[in-house]
Design an enzyme around this catalytic site. Structure first.
Site, PDB file in Angstrom:
ATOM      1  N   GLN A 152      53.292  79.299 -19.747  1.00  0.00           N
ATOM      2  CA  GLN A 152      52.352  78.198 -19.983  1.00  0.00           C
ATOM      3  C   GLN A 152      52.051  77.525 -18.656  1.00  0.00           C
ATOM      4  O   GLN A 152      52.906  76.860 -18.071  1.00  0.00           O
ATOM      5  CB  GLN A 152      52.929  77.188 -20.980  1.00  0.00           C
ATOM      6  CG  GLN A 152      51.923  76.106 -21.385  1.00  0.00           C
ATOM      7  CD  GLN A 152      52.321  74.737 -20.904  1.00  0.00           C
ATOM      8  OE1 GLN A 152      53.413  74.260 -21.214  1.00  0.00           O
ATOM      9  NE2 GLN A 152      51.447  74.094 -20.144  1.00  0.00           N
ATOM     10  N   ASP A 190      43.634  72.551 -15.956  1.00  0.00           N
ATOM     11  CA  ASP A 190      44.723  72.356 -14.996  1.00  0.00           C
ATOM     12  C   ASP A 190      44.156  72.242 -13.580  1.00  0.00           C
ATOM     13  O   ASP A 190      43.466  73.152 -13.113  1.00  0.00           O
ATOM     14  CB  ASP A 190      45.674  73.556 -15.085  1.00  0.00           C
ATOM     15  CG  ASP A 190      46.981  73.353 -14.325  1.00  0.00           C
ATOM     16  OD1 ASP A 190      46.978  72.665 -13.284  1.00  0.00           O
ATOM     17  OD2 ASP A 190      48.004  73.903 -14.775  1.00  0.00           O
ATOM     18  N   GLY A 246      44.943  70.233 -20.181  1.00  0.00           N
ATOM     19  CA  GLY A 246      45.199  70.213 -18.754  1.00  0.00           C
ATOM     20  C   GLY A 246      46.480  70.940 -18.401  1.00  0.00           C
ATOM     21  O   GLY A 246      46.881  71.907 -19.056  1.00  0.00           O
ATOM     22  N   HIS A 247      47.140  70.446 -17.359  1.00  0.00           N
ATOM     23  CA  HIS A 247      48.371  71.070 -16.873  1.00  0.00           C
ATOM     24  C   HIS A 247      49.458  71.048 -17.946  1.00  0.00           C
ATOM     25  O   HIS A 247      50.132  72.049 -18.190  1.00  0.00           O
ATOM     26  CB  HIS A 247      48.826  70.312 -15.627  1.00  0.00           C
ATOM     27  CG  HIS A 247      49.993  70.918 -14.909  1.00  0.00           C
ATOM     28  ND1 HIS A 247      49.963  72.186 -14.380  1.00  0.00           N
ATOM     29  CD2 HIS A 247      51.225  70.410 -14.613  1.00  0.00           C
ATOM     30  CE1 HIS A 247      51.121  72.449 -13.790  1.00  0.00           C
ATOM     31  NE2 HIS A 247      51.907  71.385 -13.936  1.00  0.00           N
ATOM     32  N   PHE A 248      49.621  69.904 -18.613  1.00  0.00           N
ATOM     33  CA  PHE A 248      50.634  69.753 -19.663  1.00  0.00           C
ATOM     34  C   PHE A 248      50.003  70.077 -21.024  1.00  0.00           C
ATOM     35  O   PHE A 248      49.835  69.203 -21.876  1.00  0.00           O
ATOM     36  CB  PHE A 248      51.197  68.332 -19.650  1.00  0.00           C
ATOM     37  CG  PHE A 248      52.077  68.040 -18.469  1.00  0.00           C
ATOM     38  CD1 PHE A 248      53.433  68.304 -18.509  1.00  0.00           C
ATOM     39  CD2 PHE A 248      51.545  67.496 -17.312  1.00  0.00           C
ATOM     40  CE1 PHE A 248      54.254  68.034 -17.420  1.00  0.00           C
ATOM     41  CE2 PHE A 248      52.353  67.216 -16.212  1.00  0.00           C
ATOM     42  CZ  PHE A 248      53.713  67.495 -16.273  1.00  0.00           C
TER      43      PHE A 248
END
Length: 291
Positions: free
Chosen positions: A131, A241, A268-270
């Site tokens: 991920q 991201d 996004g990133h998380f």
């Protein structure tokens, strides 16, 4: 009466690994197959709390350690904060818990940690979930390339790196690329900033930031492992991201053509923070099909 999903019991424990008091959380049956959850920056195993709840119906034993310099893990004075050393501790952690076979979930920093472990002990890894964890040059955004190219000896770079450890810098990592920021709990970045502010943590994180470029030399070995291992691979990725682009997700298909790849717009990133309802079922199905 409608059947309810199982709500797991989460246990919070510690184990000594080469003088490091590694904190970890786990759930599931003690004799179940293992999913080892490796977190990213600047967070810790708490990033997986909701996922562990969501996977309560699986027969898997879910184990999520905090690295040295993160969360509740305590490292001795003089510990060297570098990605090789983080991998050493995680490898020792698996030995201490007797984990001789496990699937890997790697996110962000978890990718260089977990993929080091996979190339050292390939016989242990039964499957891989990625991920927003990069192993390919084409997955690096311009911002990530610039960040990784920073050298400590250049004036101003130390202050620039440490700007990521502030509340503003941490919140930026959560919110950038997210279509609906109302899906983000502020508890995430608030807890991360708490741990970043503990004594010695900013120094540890700065050391790791300036060591990040060391991971690039390992990319060919990690890619070769993927080609040789031919294990099941699931890739889930937040399209927004700012560090790792969707090209990095699709690149896994080059060395693992059997991989299942999902890129989530608006994440996004998380990505787990906003798209857990979409990602958790994919993980559950993936785990159910592992040999």
């Amino acid at each position: 009466m409608t059947a309810r999903r199982t709500i797991p019991t989460i246990r919070h424990r510690t184990v000594d690994v080469a003088g490091v008091r590694v904190a970890y959380r786990e759930s599931g049956p003690a004799d179940g197959p293992v999913l080892l959850l490796l977190h990213g920056f600047p967070t810790a195993s708490h990033q997986f709390a909701r996922l562990m709840d969501a996977l309560g119906d699986t027969p898997y034993r879910l184990i999520a350690p905090d690295y040295p310099g993160f969360g509740h893990t305590e490292a001795p004075a003089g510990f060297t904060y570098a990605f090789d050393r983080l991998a050493d501790i995680v490898e020792g952690f698996t030995d201490a818990l007797g984990l001789d076979r496990f699937a890997l979930y790697v996110f962000d920093f978890g990718a260089p940690v977990g993929l080091r472990l996979a190339t050292r002990r390939p016989e242990r890894v039964t499957g891989l979930i990625v991920q927003n964890g990069n192993a390919y040059e084409e997955g690096l955004s311009d911002a990530a390339r610039e960040f990784a190219g920073l050298r400590r000896e250049v004036p101003g770079n130390e202050e620039r790196v440490r700007g990521l450890f502030t509340l503003e810098g941490t919140r930026f990592q959560y919110e950038t690329g997210v279509a609906d920021t109302g899906l983000l709990s502020p508890d995430g970045w608030t807890l991360d900033v708490h741990h970043l502010g503990r004594p010695g943590r900013a120094d540890a994180q700065a050391d790791l930031a300036f060591d990040y470029a060391s991971n690039f030399t390992h990319y060919p070995a990690w890619q070769a492992w993927l080609r040789a291992a031919r294990i099941p691979v699931l890739v889930v990725w937040g399209a927004g991201d700012p560090f790792f682009t969707p090209a990095g997700a699709k690149a896994y298909l080059r060395d693992a053509p059997q991989a299942e790849v999902h890129v989530f717009e608006g994440a996004g990133h998380f990505a787990l923070e906003t798209h857990l309802p979409q990602i958790a079922p994919l993980i559950e199905e993936f785990l159910a099909e592992l040999p």
